[in-house]
Design a protein around this motif. Structure first.
Motif, PDB file in Angstrom:
ATOM      1  N   ILE A 677      38.872  15.671 -90.503  1.00 39.07           N
ATOM      2  CA  ILE A 677      40.127  15.077 -90.891  1.00 39.07           C
ATOM      3  C   ILE A 677      40.469  14.901 -89.063  1.00 39.07           C
ATOM      4  CG2 ILE A 677      42.238  15.801 -92.222  1.00 39.07           C
ATOM      5  CD1 ILE A 677      40.504  16.716 -94.546  1.00 39.07           C
ATOM      6  N   ASP A 740      38.940   3.331 -93.435  1.00 40.82           N
ATOM      7  CA  ASP A 740      38.074   4.442 -93.371  1.00 40.82           C
ATOM      8  C   ASP A 740      37.687   5.853 -94.691  1.00 40.82           C
ATOM      9  OD1 ASP A 740      40.690   6.223 -93.837  1.00 40.82           O
ATOM     10  OD2 ASP A 740      40.770   7.527 -92.195  1.00 40.82           O
ATOM     11  N   SER A 741      37.548   7.104 -95.096  1.00 43.86           N
ATOM     12  CA  SER A 741      37.630   7.268 -96.455  1.00 43.86           C
ATOM     13  C   SER A 741      38.739   7.253 -97.841  1.00 43.86           C
ATOM     14  CB  SER A 741      36.300   8.295 -96.762  1.00 43.86           C
ATOM     15  OG  SER A 741      36.744   8.935 -95.711  1.00 43.86           O
ATOM     16  N   HIS A 742      39.762   7.490 -96.632  1.00 47.79           N
ATOM     17  CA  HIS A 742      40.736   8.142 -97.227  1.00 47.79           C
ATOM     18  C   HIS A 742      42.079   6.449 -97.034  1.00 47.79           C
ATOM     19  CE1 HIS A 742      39.900  12.218 -96.467  1.00 47.79           C
ATOM     20  NE2 HIS A 742      39.787  11.680 -95.666  1.00 47.79           N
ATOM     21  N   GLU A 744      42.048   4.590 -95.273  1.00 48.01           N
ATOM     22  CA  GLU A 744      43.746   4.721 -94.036  1.00 48.01           C
ATOM     23  C   GLU A 744      43.087   3.340 -92.717  1.00 48.01           C
ATOM     24  OE1 GLU A 744      46.859   5.962 -93.361  1.00 48.01           O
ATOM     25  OE2 GLU A 744      46.191   6.932 -95.453  1.00 48.01           O
TER      26      GLU A 744
END
Length: 1091
Positions: A677, A740-742, A744
């Motif tokens: 992260i 990205d995976s979030h 963002e």
């Protein structure tokens, strides 16, 4: 506890409708009056069935307490009648269980008296029962009387225990050889070299033996409870027996409070003083209590602090020796369990007194110092688990050598049949053992033998026993030793729980979390922080099978605390790593080429003896100065960070995983996830993208910072066994995607957006030009200076850095975004073609008729717009060619063999290959950065534009006419002042040289889509373009023809760029002599203007 917790309290106790009824019941308790109080009990009548149902568990729990009390009283009476002999050093199990029973009974009655709602619960249930069944519950009269009698439990029990004083005092006085020896000061421990294996090297291999083996690791907390509660109950012994008084005073001086149950404490001095103050002749005892209280307040804290200090060094020494020589674990097992027990006692004492000491200021700053003791406690537990086979081998060997017991049993003067059978079974069990059973993996179970020994103690401890254990003390001591040996073989886990269980922390959450924070904040203590999550593995041991409903509550608490601790440890490690990365990025930044300009300037000025700069200006430190150490005692910030990180990582790496309530926690995975992260956020943060000012870091500078960051992260593998490559793969691969995976934005989306919206938009506005000679975009001198230098973002080194960062996936996304812009421009061009379709159709067939062409050309509209849009397309394609070339260079460096294979595959496609197959090969080649005759990305982008209302034939015609439109529009470029060709940059300042790439790529893509002949259409384009350009050679207007030669060169560029056209074909349309003269003219003009 449920009654005391507002959330768990029965709802009837706080129901406003029942408030008057509850007050009435409590006031009349234990009497029952239901006839004359209908008004107050009316609401109770309505809810009687629900009350019966919901309060049954509480009510019958009180009934269970009453029945337990009855059984205990019966058992104590039986013991008194039998005149049982108690001595902790002889019949250990019998004495210990007797004392435990007494203390459990006492604490239970004290806890019962502390339940404020006891009368309300019992009364409510009984009233509801009477209203329902017409009579009180059959247990109610006795239960109600017990509640009233034990309003002051200790006072009542002091009366109860008068007949039991002899047995209880005998058991307590037997502690005179055990408790004082355990309750020594740290200096006395140190002088005796307690727990030291190396103090006497000659005896290091000798087994640790004692006549009182079980007493050596007996809980100090348990003994203090026995002594204090025991002598309160039989207080008469304090006046008649000096030994009893000494034991009691010693216990009173050691603590201010005792644990009743979990976090419920009993303040011993106040309670004892309140009890004795009403007894005649006890003034001396009251003075003793006050003196002991003062001693406990003044000296107990410092005494226990010194013990903890001693234990830290002693445990560290013991752990070091055992880790180096695990074979000593066998003969010195007793030392290990003593160490665990001592450390556990001190930790629990500190925890209990942290909030219950009159002078808290003496204790709270010392909360963290138990961490090392706790850490080594876990070390010993790990040793015992890991090297259990050593213990099995040694103690099975000890047990098999039962000759002493055989000799002892043969020398007994009298041995009744039952006792003889038990003794014989002991001997037979032990003589049948062999080390081979351990080697064969046989599971041992000595629980039956231990139960027989307990039974034998009971047989031989009564007053009229034929075989009296009091007369054969050696037998008792020897059997206690044997029982210890059996536990080493089949009950190792239970022994570890008995001596080192710290599940009480489950009920001291606030202190527990505070100690963890203190431990984590101090670098010298952070290596022991793993003790906290490991301690959560103990919590389930404080549950009991008779109270299953508690398992979920305690289990959830253990999971949440363990998760919180591991998460905080990982966060702390992540923050330290981030600080180190920041320092390293700063150092790497100092090595960037931009910082050497000043040094070079100083060197040049020094050589030419020029004086520049202000006098006294401090000389800039050169990179690397930070590594020069004149004094090793000087500690830099980086040194501190690395030290703190190594300490914390030792803790994270201490265990691979831990099991908490059927869940497995892996500390390293917490660190890995936090690093992922933070690495993701750091990479995006290091781009320094500002949407308002459209500023962004140069790709090369970002790459330098990312590499510095990755170097630090790779060094983490020296501290913790984590797969940092997995972190890189997860993070860097996500950065090659749009989000990205979030969800963002990534560096791919940020750089794609910046190059499209900022750099290329300024190119379209005429502020930046593409210089083929430099393979870069360069700022043009304009009135409004740009905030960035285009060359610093688009030269070959920057594009290579961009390719390194984005990778093939990211560069593909960049290409797709570029193609989307091109497709929108082509869509606009098609609209312009449709507007001029009739004129263009005529011009297509009239290129050999100059007069008609001139007349038709005047009828065309939006000629400048077509050229501008085609130029924009050419600029975008030129930028893409730079990106593709950079990607090819990067991949050739990283995967040269794979790239060469793809290149070979592309170069050897047979001409007769089906176009779909060829396009697949082109797509593979384009992904590797290789140039293709037909751009697959452009084909895909333009294919999506097909209109449903237009037939394929019409689409094909529009594509052909678009090429005609561009061809006949080229002569208008000659009148533009900015169309002058510059040999220095090998192009035109208005970027019209990019038309060559646009014309070839657009033609190839359009006619691939429409399945036309690319070569034929380009020949047609060349014929139209050359015919149109030849006409401006006949023009006499200098304004119209001012840059005629520069425009002629476009034909040569188009042919040079095209894989489908040749110079021979150009020669047939446009005389080469004109091209040669054009080159001569532009170079001559360039020299003249330079002069």
């Amino acid at each position: 506890q449920a009654c005391g917790d507002p959330k768990a309290k029965p709802s009837y106790l706080i129901d406003k409708n029942l408030e008057s009824a509850v007050k009435f019941i409590v006031r009349k308790f234990p009497a029952v009056e239901t006839r004359n109080n209908n008004q107050q009990l009316a609401q109770l009548q309505k809810e009687k069935s629900e009350i019966l149902k919901n309060l049954a568990l509480y009510y019958f729990t009180f009934v269970d307490v009453m029945e337990f009390k009855d059984h205990v009283c019966d058992l104590l009476n039986t013991i008194d009648v039998c005149q049982v002999f108690f001595d902790i050093t002889v019949n250990f199990d019998l004495t210990k269980n007797y004392l435990d029973l007494t203390v459990t009974y006492t604490t239970l009655m004290i806890l019962l008296s502390r339940i404020e709602e006891r009368k309300a619960i019992i009364g409510l249930y009984n009233y509801a029962h009477e209203m329902t069944h017409g009579a009180s519950d059959r247990e109610y009269p006795r239960l109600g009387q017990m509640i009233v009698d034990y309003e002051h439990p200790l006072k009542k029990m002091m009366e109860e225990f008068v007949p039991h004083s002899k047995s209880l005092s005998d058991a307590l006085i037997s502690l005179q050889m055990v408790y004082p020896r355990r309750n020594l000061s740290a200096d006395q421990w140190r002088n005796a070299q307690l727990l030291s294996l190396i103090s006497a090297p000659s005896t290091m291999l000798n087994p640790a033996q004692s006549d009182t083996m079980p007493c050596e690791y007996l809980s100090l907390d348990a003994m203090e409870k026995w002594i204090i509660f025991g002598f309160i109950l039989c207080h008469g012994m304090l006046n008649t027996e000096a030994t009893a008084l000494n034991l009691w005073k010693l216990a009173l001086q050691s603590s201010s409070c005792l644990s009743l149950f979990r976090d419920e404490v009993f303040h011993i001095h106040k309670a004892a003083e309140d009890l004795f103050v009403n007894i005649r002749g006890y003034n001396k005892r009251i003075n003793d209590i006050r003196e002991c209280k003062e001693a406990a307040v003044s000296h107990a804290g410092s005494m226990h602090r010194e013990r903890r200090k001693f234990l830290r060094s002693a445990l560290k020494e013991l752990a070091t020796v055992l880790s180096d020589q695990p074979g000593l674990l066998g003969p010195k097992a007793l030392f290990v369990f003593m160490a665990l027990s001592f450390a556990r006692d001190e930790i629990i004492w500190l925890l209990r007194h942290a909030d219950n000491m009159p002078k808290k200021r003496l204790l709270l700053p010392l909360l963290f110092i138990t961490m090392m003791s706790r850490h080594y406690s876990f070390s010993f537990r790990n040793f015992s688990h890991a090297y259990g086979i050593i213990l099995y081998n040694l103690f099975v060997l000890f047990l098999s050598m039962a000759f002493t017991l055989l000799f002892c049993s043969q020398n007994l003067s009298v041995c009744p049949e039952d006792e003889s059978i038990i003794m014989s079974s002991f001997v037979n069990t032990m003589t049948s053992l062999s080390v081979k059973q351990v080697e064969d993996g046989e599971v041992f179970d000595f629980r039956g033998m231990r139960l027989d020994w307990f039974r034998l103690q009971a047989y031989t401890s009564v007053s009229k026993a034929s075989l009296s254990l009091a007369d054969h003390r050696e037998l008792g001591k020897m059997m206690n030793t044997i029982i210890f040996h059996t536990k080493m073989v089949d009950s190792l886990v239970e022994m570890l729980v008995e001596t080192s269980d710290l599940s009480i922390f489950c009920f001291y959450s606030r202190a527990f979390e505070k100690m963890f924070q203190q431990c984590l904040e101090l670098p010298s203590q952070s290596r022991y922080s793993i003790a906290f999550p490991l301690l959560c593995t103990h919590f389930m041991s404080c549950t009991h099978e008779l109270c299953p409903e508690e398992r979920h509550h305690i289990g959830d608490r253990s999971l949440s605390l363990c998760n919180m601790f591991l998460d905080e440890m990982a966060k702390q490690a992540r923050n330290l790593i981030t600080d180190i990365c920041t320092e390293q990025c700063t150092l790497s930044d100092q090595l960037l080429p931009k910082h050497c300009a000043k040094t070079i300037s100083q060197a040049v000025n020094k050589k030419s003896k020029k004086q520049t700069g202000k006098k006294g200006e401090p000389e800039r430190e050169k990179p690397g100065v930070e590594s020069m150490r004149k004094n090793r005692l000087v500690v830099t910030n980086l040194d501190k960070l690395h030290t703190a990180l190594s300490e914390l990582c030792f803790s994270i790496n201490y265990v691979p995983n831990m099991a908490v309530w059927e869940h497995t926690f892996t500390p390293r995975e917490y660190l890995t996830s936090h690093l992922e992260i933070r690495f993701t956020k750091s990479i995006v943060g290091m781009t320094m993208y500002n949407q308002a000012t459209q500023e962004i870091a140069k790709p090369s500078e970002l790459l330098t910072s990312v590499r510095a960051y990755m170097t630090v992260l790779q060094s983490i593998e020296n501290y913790v066994q984590i797969d940092i490559t997995r972190v890189f793969n997860n993070v860097l691969l996500q950065q090659t995607q749009h989000l990205d995976s979030h969800g963002e934005p990534t560096i791919t989306s940020l750089y794609t957006n910046w190059y499209l919206e900022t750099l290329l938009r300024q190119v379209s506005n005429g502020h930046i030009a593409y210089f083929p000679a430099m393979k870069a975009f360069v700022n043009l001198p304009t009135e409004n200076e740009l905030t960035f230098n285009a060359e610093e973002y688009s030269d070959i080194s920057e594009m290579r850095s961009l390719s390194e960062l984005l990778g093939p996936y990211g560069m593909k996304f960049l290409s797709e975004s570029l193609m989307w812009h091109i497709s929108s421009q082509v869509a606009e061009l098609k609209k312009l073609v449709v507007e001029n379709v009739d004129v263009l159709t005529q011009m297509r067939t009239s290129f050999d008729k100059p007069d008609q062409m001139a007349a038709l050309f005047k009828r065309l509209s939006s000629v400048d717009s077509v050229l501008k849009r085609m130029t924009i397309i050419g600029v975008i394609l030129s930028f893409r060619s730079l990106a593709q070339e950079a990607l090819r260079d990067v991949l050739s460096y990283h995967i040269p063999f794979l790239v060469s294979s793809i290149e070979d595959f592309k170069d050897h496609i047979p001409r007769e290959t089906d176009m779909k197959v060829a396009m697949n090969v082109y797509e593979l080649s384009s992904a590797a950065g290789l140039p293709c005759e037909i751009d697959p990305a452009l084909v895909v982008a333009l294919s999506s534009q097909k209109s449903e209302n237009i037939s394929p034939e019409e689409e094909y015609k529009i594509a052909c006419l678009l090429m005609v439109f561009v061809a006949v529009s080229l002569p208008t470029l000659a009148s533009n002042v900015m169309s002058q060709y510059s040999p220095a940059i090998e192009g035109h300042c208005n970027n019209i040289h990019c038309l060559a790439k646009a014309i070839n790529q657009i033609a190839a893509a359009l006619f691939t889509i429409h399945k036309g002949s690319i070569e034929d259409r380009l020949k047609e384009f060349l014929a139209l373009a050359s015919s149109s350009l030849l006409k401006i050679g006949q023009e006499t207007d200098k304004t119209t023809t001012r840059n005629r030669e520069s425009v002629y060169l476009l034909l040569d560029m188009i042919v040079q760029e095209s894989p489908f056209l040749t110079m021979d074909l150009l020669e047939s349309c446009f005389p080469y002599v004109l091209l040669r003269n054009a080159y001569h003219a532009v170079y001559k003009q360039s020299v003249t203007s330079s002069a």
